[in-house]
Design a protein around this motif. Structure first.
Motif, PDB file in Angstrom:
ATOM      1  N   MET A 158      -6.898   2.782  19.180  1.00 49.71           N
ATOM      2  CA  MET A 158      -6.286   3.713  18.222  1.00 49.71           C
ATOM      3  C   MET A 158      -4.779   3.767  18.424  1.00 49.71           C
ATOM      4  SD  MET A 158      -7.550   7.588  17.254  1.00 49.71           S
ATOM      5  CE  MET A 158      -9.266   7.187  17.285  1.00 49.71           C
ATOM      6  N   VAL A 159      -4.028   3.941  17.322  1.00 51.80           N
ATOM      7  CA  VAL A 159      -2.561   4.044  17.406  1.00 51.80           C
ATOM      8  C   VAL A 159      -2.202   5.236  18.285  1.00 51.80           C
ATOM      9  CG1 VAL A 159      -0.474   4.484  16.027  1.00 51.80           C
ATOM     10  CG2 VAL A 159      -2.355   3.131  15.061  1.00 51.80           C
ATOM     11  N   ASN A 160      -1.128   5.103  19.068  1.00 43.27           N
ATOM     12  CA  ASN A 160      -0.714   6.214  19.919  1.00 43.27           C
ATOM     13  C   ASN A 160       0.259   7.125  19.194  1.00 43.27           C
ATOM     14  OD1 ASN A 160      -2.146   5.834  22.246  1.00 43.27           O
ATOM     15  ND2 ASN A 160      -0.697   4.292  23.016  1.00 43.27           N
ATOM     16  N   TYR A 161      -0.236   8.235  18.719  1.00 43.93           N
ATOM     17  CA  TYR A 161       0.648   9.231  18.109  1.00 43.93           C
ATOM     18  C   TYR A 161       1.170  10.144  19.211  1.00 43.93           C
ATOM     19  CZ  TYR A 161      -1.508   7.773  13.730  1.00 43.93           C
ATOM     20  OH  TYR A 161      -1.956   7.029  12.671  1.00 43.93           O
ATOM     21  N   ASP A 162       2.308  10.770  18.940  1.00 37.63           N
ATOM     22  CA  ASP A 162       2.808  11.759  19.893  1.00 37.63           C
ATOM     23  C   ASP A 162       2.749  13.145  19.249  1.00 37.63           C
ATOM     24  OD1 ASP A 162       3.998  13.294  21.764  1.00 37.63           O
ATOM     25  OD2 ASP A 162       5.971  12.323  21.670  1.00 37.63           O
ATOM     26  N   PHE A 163       1.722  13.880  19.594  1.00 33.72           N
ATOM     27  CA  PHE A 163       1.557  15.231  19.056  1.00 33.72           C
ATOM     28  C   PHE A 163       1.935  16.289  20.099  1.00 33.72           C
ATOM     29  CE2 PHE A 163      -1.651  13.145  16.135  1.00 33.72           C
ATOM     30  CZ  PHE A 163      -0.942  13.375  14.963  1.00 33.72           C
ATOM     31  N   ALA A 204     -11.098  15.511  18.172  1.00 36.24           N
ATOM     32  CA  ALA A 204     -10.571  16.351  19.262  1.00 36.24           C
ATOM     33  C   ALA A 204     -10.091  15.481  20.420  1.00 36.24           C
ATOM     34  CB  ALA A 204     -11.642  17.335  19.727  1.00 36.24           C
ATOM     35  N   LEU A 205     -10.881  14.481  20.783  1.00 33.52           N
ATOM     36  CA  LEU A 205     -10.493  13.608  21.910  1.00 33.52           C
ATOM     37  C   LEU A 205      -9.235  12.809  21.568  1.00 33.52           C
ATOM     38  CD1 LEU A 205     -13.976  12.292  23.147  1.00 33.52           C
ATOM     39  CD2 LEU A 205     -12.487  13.989  24.251  1.00 33.52           C
ATOM     40  N   ALA A 206      -9.145  12.347  20.326  1.00 35.41           N
ATOM     41  CA  ALA A 206      -7.957  11.577  19.929  1.00 35.41           C
ATOM     42  C   ALA A 206      -6.713  12.468  19.965  1.00 35.41           C
ATOM     43  CB  ALA A 206      -8.167  10.997  18.530  1.00 35.41           C
ATOM     44  N   LEU A 207      -6.862  13.715  19.550  1.00 35.31           N
ATOM     45  CA  LEU A 207      -5.716  14.633  19.585  1.00 35.31           C
ATOM     46  C   LEU A 207      -5.304  14.940  21.021  1.00 35.31           C
ATOM     47  CD1 LEU A 207      -6.707  17.006  16.650  1.00 35.31           C
ATOM     48  CD2 LEU A 207      -4.570  15.700  16.811  1.00 35.31           C
ATOM     49  N   SER A 245      -8.266   7.833  10.710  1.00 35.75           N
ATOM     50  CA  SER A 245      -7.666   8.221   9.425  1.00 35.75           C
ATOM     51  C   SER A 245      -7.174   9.653   9.471  1.00 35.75           C
ATOM     52  CB  SER A 245      -8.693   8.073   8.298  1.00 35.75           C
ATOM     53  OG  SER A 245      -9.021   6.725   8.147  1.00 35.75           O
ATOM     54  N   VAL A 246      -7.931  10.509  10.150  1.00 37.42           N
ATOM     55  CA  VAL A 246      -7.538  11.916  10.239  1.00 37.42           C
ATOM     56  C   VAL A 246      -6.208  12.037  10.995  1.00 37.42           C
ATOM     57  CG1 VAL A 246      -8.162  14.171  11.206  1.00 37.42           C
ATOM     58  CG2 VAL A 246      -9.904  12.769  10.074  1.00 37.42           C
ATOM     59  N   LEU A 247      -6.086  11.326  12.113  1.00 39.98           N
ATOM     60  CA  LEU A 247      -4.848  11.426  12.891  1.00 39.98           C
ATOM     61  C   LEU A 247      -3.654  10.919  12.086  1.00 39.98           C
ATOM     62  CD1 LEU A 247      -6.627  12.284  15.315  1.00 39.98           C
ATOM     63  CD2 LEU A 247      -4.927  11.129  16.724  1.00 39.98           C
ATOM     64  N   TRP A 248      -3.889   9.857  11.318  1.00 39.68           N
ATOM     65  CA  TRP A 248      -2.794   9.338  10.478  1.00 39.68           C
ATOM     66  C   TRP A 248      -2.356  10.397   9.464  1.00 39.68           C
ATOM     67  CZ3 TRP A 248      -2.884   7.670   5.151  1.00 39.68           C
ATOM     68  CH2 TRP A 248      -1.687   7.081   4.739  1.00 39.68           C
ATOM     69  N   LEU A 249      -3.331  11.052   8.830  1.00 38.27           N
ATOM     70  CA  LEU A 249      -2.988  12.082   7.840  1.00 38.27           C
ATOM     71  C   LEU A 249      -2.319  13.290   8.480  1.00 38.27           C
ATOM     72  CD1 LEU A 249      -6.067  11.991   5.424  1.00 38.27           C
ATOM     73  CD2 LEU A 249      -3.703  11.365   4.867  1.00 38.27           C
ATOM     74  N   LEU A 250      -2.691  13.604   9.716  1.00 40.04           N
ATOM     75  CA  LEU A 250      -2.047  14.725  10.410  1.00 40.04           C
ATOM     76  C   LEU A 250      -0.599  14.386  10.789  1.00 40.04           C
ATOM     77  CD1 LEU A 250      -4.866  15.887  12.900  1.00 40.04           C
ATOM     78  CD2 LEU A 250      -4.063  17.133  10.873  1.00 40.04           C
ATOM     79  N   SER A 251      -0.357  13.099  11.000  1.00 36.24           N
ATOM     80  CA  SER A 251       0.929  12.688  11.590  1.00 36.24           C
ATOM     81  C   SER A 251       2.024  12.533  10.536  1.00 36.24           C
ATOM     82  CB  SER A 251       0.752  11.354  12.316  1.00 36.24           C
ATOM     83  OG  SER A 251       0.767  10.287  11.366  1.00 36.24           O
ATOM     84  N   ASP A 252       3.253  12.413  11.008  1.00 40.56           N
ATOM     85  CA  ASP A 252       4.384  12.179  10.101  1.00 40.56           C
ATOM     86  C   ASP A 252       4.346  10.786   9.492  1.00 40.56           C
ATOM     87  OD1 ASP A 252       5.397  14.667  10.366  1.00 40.56           O
ATOM     88  OD2 ASP A 252       6.875  14.148  11.910  1.00 40.56           O
ATOM     89  N   TYR A 295       4.659  11.524   3.188  1.00 41.50           N
ATOM     90  CA  TYR A 295       4.818  11.708   1.731  1.00 41.50           C
ATOM     91  C   TYR A 295       3.464  11.845   1.029  1.00 41.50           C
ATOM     92  CZ  TYR A 295       7.409  11.468  -2.678  1.00 41.50           C
ATOM     93  OH  TYR A 295       7.964  11.775  -3.903  1.00 41.50           O
ATOM     94  N   LEU A 296       2.412  12.144   1.794  1.00 39.69           N
ATOM     95  CA  LEU A 296       1.092  12.350   1.198  1.00 39.69           C
ATOM     96  C   LEU A 296       0.718  13.816   1.273  1.00 39.69           C
ATOM     97  CD1 LEU A 296       0.701   9.212   2.142  1.00 39.69           C
ATOM     98  CD2 LEU A 296      -1.693   9.778   1.864  1.00 39.69           C
ATOM     99  N   THR A 297       0.337  14.362   0.149  1.00 41.03           N
ATOM    100  CA  THR A 297      -0.328  15.661   0.166  1.00 41.03           C
ATOM    101  C   THR A 297      -1.250  15.749  -1.051  1.00 41.03           C
ATOM    102  OG1 THR A 297      -0.050  18.016   0.642  1.00 41.03           O
ATOM    103  CG2 THR A 297       1.387  17.122  -1.075  1.00 41.03           C
ATOM    104  N   GLY A 298      -2.382  16.443  -0.872  1.00 45.30           N
ATOM    105  CA  GLY A 298      -3.370  16.533  -1.954  1.00 45.30           C
ATOM    106  C   GLY A 298      -4.189  15.268  -2.113  1.00 45.30           C
ATOM    107  N   HIS A 299      -4.089  14.371  -1.130  1.00 41.91           N
ATOM    108  CA  HIS A 299      -4.795  13.087  -1.226  1.00 41.91           C
ATOM    109  C   HIS A 299      -6.193  13.190  -0.617  1.00 41.91           C
ATOM    110  CE1 HIS A 299      -5.125   8.772  -1.664  1.00 41.91           C
ATOM    111  NE2 HIS A 299      -5.528   8.679  -0.412  1.00 41.91           N
ATOM    112  N   CYS A 300      -7.124  12.410  -1.166  1.00 41.22           N
ATOM    113  CA  CYS A 300      -8.451  12.308  -0.555  1.00 41.22           C
ATOM    114  C   CYS A 300      -8.671  10.849  -0.160  1.00 41.22           C
ATOM    115  CB  CYS A 300      -9.529  12.775  -1.529  1.00 41.22           C
ATOM    116  SG  CYS A 300     -11.185  12.623  -0.826  1.00 41.22           S
ATOM    117  N   LEU A 301      -8.725  10.612   1.121  1.00 38.81           N
ATOM    118  CA  LEU A 301      -8.807   9.237   1.641  1.00 38.81           C
ATOM    119  C   LEU A 301     -10.265   8.859   1.896  1.00 38.81           C
ATOM    120  CD1 LEU A 301      -7.201   6.801   2.784  1.00 38.81           C
ATOM    121  CD2 LEU A 301      -7.111   8.008   4.964  1.00 38.81           C
ATOM    122  N   ASN A 302     -10.716   7.790   1.244  1.00 41.71           N
ATOM    123  CA  ASN A 302     -12.097   7.323   1.440  1.00 41.71           C
ATOM    124  C   ASN A 302     -12.207   6.535   2.736  1.00 41.71           C
ATOM    125  OD1 ASN A 302     -12.651   8.296  -1.103  1.00 41.71           O
ATOM    126  ND2 ASN A 302     -12.484   6.316  -2.105  1.00 41.71           N
TER     127      ASN A 302
END
Ligand SMILES: NC(=O)c1ccc[n+]([C@@H]2O[C@H](COP(=O)([O-])OP(=O)(O)OC[C@H]3O[C@@H](n4cnc5c(N)ncnc54)[C@H](OP(=O)(O)O)[C@@H]3O)[C@@H](O)[C@H]2O)c1
Length: 252
Positions: free
Chosen positions: A1-6, A25-28, A226-233, A237-244
């Protein structure tokens, strides 16, 4: 998984002790966030989840038994973030959900109400608290379902709740945007978790090779990515999107 910095963020994952929520939860935790994890009734899974964490993860995690459909309890989650971590919630994942398989003509009113309470009212209550907290830069992801996009003869209450959640996501995205709060949804297809009975899982695994273009069910980790990507910066520029996230089961 990509390493985000939260690091610096406090996250909430409802229903985070098993299945898709557990992976999120574990990814976060692995990305430096402090995380409030809730569960509802299954103390055994909650204990197993807690025991599986290392000391660093344990220090960054607060486990709470909390019913998402109870407004007093959802308010408490926002208070707990401040009390335990000294910071407001800025990452929110409305993951908790129930699926009660049953035919439309046999579905009783109590089951209908309970599904809508957990799957739709819960995200509404939590979303309302997040928008009230007015924290610019916050990001929320709602876990919908392919059932909310296609309808489902076996669980019409579930499908209706998940369709409603896509609509609620878009309303909250519009309301959150002026506050700097993004709100998106993920619609998983067939994911291997205990939401299905062992015999349902067996049937779905067989069926998957025929009806899913990628030929298999998905894993909780594949949804978490996908969830972590949507949470991240990275998705700023995405909002209101539904990702399949469905292996091609549905393209709409
Ligand atoms: N698996 C799939 O194929 C699939 C596909 C599309 C969408 N989804 C969605 O993905 C989400 C996670 O599903 P999953 O497959 O990981 O299911 P799961 O393994 O059954 O996990 C569901 C989680 O939700 C919690 N929960 C249930 N009722 C709750 C309540 N009233 N308040 C707070 N938490 C509650 C459960 O806690 P307890 O166990 O303690 O009750 C559990 O932690 C759900 O919203 C589901 O609808 C799943």
């Amino acid at each position: 998984m990509v390493n985000y910095d939260f690091s610096g963020h406090v996250a909430l994952v409802t229903g985070g002790t098993k299945g898709i929520g557990r992976s999120i939860a574990l990814a976060l935790l692995g990305s430096g966030a402090q995380v409030l994890v809730t569960y509802s009734r299954d103390q055994n899974s909650a204990g197993i989840f807690q025991d599986s964490l290392n000391s660093q993860q344990t220090a960054a995690m607060l486990l709470l038994q909390s019913d998402v459909s109870d407004p007093t309890e959802t308010k408490r989650l926002f208070q707990e973030s401040l009390a335990r971590f000294g910071k407001p919630l800025t990452l929110v994942v409305n993951n908790a959900g129930i699926l009660q398989q049953g035919d439309f003509l046999q579905l009783d009113e109590q089951s209908w109400d309970r599904t809508l309470e957990v799957n739709l009212k819960g995200p509404f209550l939590i979303g309302q608290e997040l928008l009230r907290s007015d924290v610019a830069g916050a990001s929320m992801v709602n876990i919908s379902s392919v059932g909310g996009q296609t309808g489902g003869p076996k669980a019409p209450d579930y499908s209706a709740s998940k369709a409603g959640l896509i609509s609620l996501t878009r309303s909250m995205a519009r309301l959150g945007a002026p506050l700097g709060i993004r709100v998106n949804a993920v619609a998983p297809g067939w994911i291997q978790t205990d939401i299905f009975t062992p015999s349902q899982l067996q049937d779905l695994q067989k069926e998957a090779s025929k009806v899913i273009p990628l030929g298999r069910m998905g894993t909780p980790d594949e949804v978490a990515k996908s969830v972590l990507w949507l949470l991240s910066d990275e998705s700023s520029y995405l909002t209101g999107h539904c990702l399949n996230v469905n292996g091609g089961l549905y393209f709409g």
